[in-house]
Design a protein around this motif. Structure first.
Motif, PDB file in Angstrom:
ATOM      1  N   LEU A  85       0.837  -1.202   0.000  1.00  9.76           N
ATOM      2  CA  LEU A  85       0.000   0.000   0.000  1.00  9.76           C
ATOM      3  C   LEU A  85       0.872   1.251   0.000  1.00  9.76           C
ATOM      4  O   LEU A  85       0.665   2.178  -0.775  1.00  9.76           O
ATOM      5  N   TRP A  86       1.852   1.307   0.867  1.00 12.15           N
ATOM      6  CA  TRP A  86       2.640   2.524   1.029  1.00 12.15           C
ATOM      7  C   TRP A  86       3.791   2.605   0.040  1.00 12.15           C
ATOM      8  O   TRP A  86       4.134   3.680  -0.440  1.00 12.15           O
TER       9      TRP A  86
ATOM     10  N   PRO B 335      -7.828   4.586   1.344  1.00 12.05           N
ATOM     11  CA  PRO B 335      -7.407   3.810   2.513  1.00 12.05           C
ATOM     12  C   PRO B 335      -6.613   4.583   3.562  1.00 12.05           C
ATOM     13  O   PRO B 335      -6.287   4.006   4.590  1.00 12.05           O
ATOM     14  N   HIS B 336      -6.304   5.858   3.326  1.00 10.44           N
ATOM     15  CA  HIS B 336      -5.516   6.578   4.337  1.00 10.44           C
ATOM     16  C   HIS B 336      -6.376   7.619   5.035  1.00 10.44           C
ATOM     17  O   HIS B 336      -7.532   7.823   4.703  1.00 10.44           O
ATOM     18  N   ARG B 371      -7.279   3.197  10.417  1.00  8.36           N
ATOM     19  CA  ARG B 371      -6.186   3.085  11.380  1.00  8.36           C
ATOM     20  C   ARG B 371      -5.011   3.984  11.002  1.00  8.36           C
ATOM     21  O   ARG B 371      -4.119   4.196  11.805  1.00  8.36           O
ATOM     22  N   TYR B 372      -5.043   4.515   9.780  1.00 10.37           N
ATOM     23  CA  TYR B 372      -3.970   5.435   9.398  1.00 10.37           C
ATOM     24  C   TYR B 372      -4.338   6.892   9.697  1.00 10.37           C
ATOM     25  O   TYR B 372      -3.587   7.796   9.351  1.00 10.37           O
ATOM     26  N   ILE B 397      -5.041  -3.947  -2.688  1.00  8.06           N
ATOM     27  CA  ILE B 397      -6.306  -3.894  -1.939  1.00  8.06           C
ATOM     28  C   ILE B 397      -7.424  -4.520  -2.766  1.00  8.06           C
ATOM     29  O   ILE B 397      -8.133  -5.405  -2.305  1.00  8.06           O
TER      30      ILE B 397
END
Lengths: 459, 459
Positions: A85-86, B335-336, B371-372, B397
């Motif tokens: 992801l990152w 997702p962030h 969670r980020y 993902i």
């Protein structure tokens, strides 16, 4: 991050040479952890340790290369669940093994492989990595400090890295290739009224746009008399000289180190040109002296002698050339060394102290102007060195009666005062020692006064 | 290196506030040692610790600020005999005292002042500095670890730095001012066929030419779906979107953090424009929600709701907006977190963990996509936050059946497939919470699709 496929054989050969030198002594070399800038996740651009890069060509954090007394294994961290992801897809162990020519295993398996063995290592510049290695090896590991066990590893590494193999020379050439456009861009961007920062930016942009980075913090200053001037806030004035000590890093991490000095106006004044020609003659004479078997300190002294001759001719110095050098009079105006080793580090292997730069039995002179000489070996084919004489009017030196006492009346301050539009000149190239002489790796970058002026005139 | 004279009063006030909170507990804050890159003398550009910068505004290595229970003293190294040769004239203690408004003494006197006292500190990111402070204080000091004695200092520092004073806001504005031309230069430099590195170079050159630097490693990528993509080697293709997350640092060390996403061709495709408008609406709705008293997690959820509405309208998602958010379906494509605190660090005070970002009693969600989230406080005037929603098609993902199970048939992959020319979009601004609402510090940087296209058309 991966080494170029063309480097696979060279990397394997380097590891094999080192293994032969180490015999049955195991050794670990760490790539280094990423270095935090503000906090753990905000990091400086990652730079792997040079020893690790030399053996594996892999710019990956948290790697360890382990020689177990028989062969080499790369231990690398396994990707975490959120890494994709990152950080996106990273090469797998199989691909890394293929490109480095080395077995790859998971980092988690390293402690078992090390267990109960006395293992040599070379400390990385990063203390956190040293502590990690210390924990793994159950021994002290500190930057700049070698245990007796590490000495043969250090000696073997120096012996290996001192003379560049073809793959290393190819990288040095690439570093020189990206450095040439930076200096041309710097000359072209120079105009009175701009900040030094604007020229620095134009030069560094040439690296970034080629996806490489500076090999060291660039010096771009109208105060060349401050040797490690890392400030860029002065405005360029019509009568100033601009000194730019700027070199790029090759994709594989090898350094280039080049200095040029040019007039902000685009034309050297008469006084600037006279001193520029002296420094250029110092540089050419020193480069001419570079060949196998020559002691590097003698190259350094060649520059001083040429300086003495040149400054006597201008009337700045008086007296016997040899005495002006031996008595340290020229050192008042050229206080640093003629150069240093070049390779993966801009001062190659300086992390190992003078072990790389000084041949066994030779130590640094304590004399002013000579104690900064970073290299005193007999030159051998494959060595790469810088040749970087300079002329500086440093107020802290010329105003220090204890230092200038040595000159007596041999320094003519009245004549020197006429050259007040020269604060600092340095001309620096990277030179490879060949079997029969030398090759200037950075020859493409203009340094004749007329060539520099021509580049600036076309801007 | 010295703080601007206009900051003297603010620096004194900050130290006074901190002293009041500390009472009779002494505290030491280190500026940090220079960080070696290859070897001791080859260093990364110096960056002082943010806590030290906040109190003294002084970007000088090896400094220590000491609060003795009554007042503050700066302990600084005395210049060495060769410093003037290598580094030039540095400001004297008297000048530093005048500019910082703080008493200055020689570092050598610090051990005597500390002797026998229990002293609080905040670890710097640099382990070597931590070890040095540990030695001085005779106690453990490790990055990321606070002793009970340090907790009140950390709490007081967070309380102080959370709400920016006028001097800090002025620095944030300066950081925003240098960031605007970087993004305009990036848009103008973009052309099919060039490397990402060329655009990165054009952007970073705008910082360097103004004698400032990037506040963090720039992200300039056609693979915006890799959230922390720090590679610049891809060629720009006609149909790509380029995502640039690039911010400058103010002269005083404060960060700016801005993302724009623009089409390589200069014109958004229909599909790109549709998704760009969704992200832009997410961003505007989130910014509109920023005002005192609002919980930041609700701003985050505002973005998710707006995303659900937008993607339902496009047919990419199906179902009830609230359920799409609560069930984590939107998190698959965003997702962030919506953002974080901003200040001297780009994630401000992340060196202290979630102590700064999370209000007492609040902890991070364990849910994917939430969670980020680095910040969950009720917003207060003076806080600065980023608002940075995005849309990403992350293969890791969308290809993970365990993750996508939550969507059931609510994610229409056929429709999503039509948007394959969008891998990642993020739009990010820096927002200051004011007494009555908010101010977008980075409003000068175009983000309307038509404005971005207009900038690119003029290039």
């Amino acid at each position: 991050m991966l080494p170029d496929p063309s480097e696979r054989a060279a990397l394997a050969r380097r590891r094999e040479h080192l293994a032969r030198a180490l015999g049955s002594t195991p050794a670990v070399l760490a790539s280094s952890r990423p270095r935090p800038r503000n906090y753990a996740a905000d990091q400086f651009p990652f730079r792997a340790s040079s020893h690790f890069l030399y053996l594996f060509g892999l710019a990956a954090p948290d790697g360890m290369g382990f020689y177990d007394g028989q062969g080499w294994t790369l231990y690398l961290p396994e990707p975490g669940p959120d890494d994709a992801l990152w950080d996106g897809a990273v090469p797998g162990f199989a691909e890394i093994a293929e490109r480095t020519g080395c077995t790859v295993r998971a980092r988690a398996q390293l402690p078992a492989a090390l267990k109960g063995r006395a293992v040599a290592t070379l400390p990385t510049p990063d203390l956190e990595t040293c502590m990690e290695v210390a924990g793994l090896l159950g021994r002290e590991v500190r930057p700049g400090k070698l245990l007796p066990l590490d000495e043969p590893l250090a000696e073997a590494m120096v012996a290996l890295r001192l003379r560049h193999d073809d793959a290393a020379v190819a990288q040095l050439r690439k570093a020189a290739e990206v450095t040439a456009p930076a200096h041309l861009a710097g000359m072209r961007a120079t105009r009175p009224g701009l900040l030094e920062a604007v020229v620095r930016s134009a030069m560094e942009a040439e690296f970034l746009s080629r996806d490489v980075r500076p090999a060291y913090c660039p010096i771009v200053t109208v105060h060349g008399e401050v040797l490690h001037n890392l400030k860029y806030h002065h405005a360029l004035r019509e009568g100033d000289l601009l000194l730019a000590d700027v070199g790029g890093e090759s994709p594989g991490g090898f350094a280039c180190d080049v200095t040029r000095t040019w007039p902000v106006s685009g034309r050297f004044s008469t006084t600037q040109r006279e001193l520029y020609e002296v420094v250029l003659r110092m540089q050419k004479a020193s480069i001419s002296a570079v060949r196998p078997g020559v002691r590097y300190r003698d190259v350094h002294l060649t520059a001083h002698r040429e300086m003495a001759r040149g400054l006597v001719a201008l009337g700045i110095l008086r007296g016997d050339v040899e005495e002006l050098v031996v008595d340290g009079v020229t050192a008042l105006l050229f206080p640093h060394g003629i150069g240093h080793l070049m390779g993966l580090d801009v001062h190659d292997m300086e992390d190992l102290g003078d072990r790389a730069g000084y041949a066994p039995g030779r130590t640094r002179s304590q004399e002013f102007g000579h104690r900064y000489l970073r290299l005193d070996r007999d030159l051998e084919p494959g060595m790469a060195v810088t040749i970087e004489p300079g002329f500086y009017q440093v107020p802290g030196i010329l105003g220090d009666a204890r230092l200038t006492a040595r000159a007596g009346d041999r320094l003519n301050r009245e004549v020197l005062a006429r050259y007040s539009d020269v604060r600092g000149i340095r001309i620096e190239d990277d030179v490879l020692v060949t079997a029969t002489g030398h090759e200037v790796l950075t020859a493409a970058i203009p340094k004749e006064a007329s060539d520099v002026e021509a580049v600036m005139a076309r801007a």
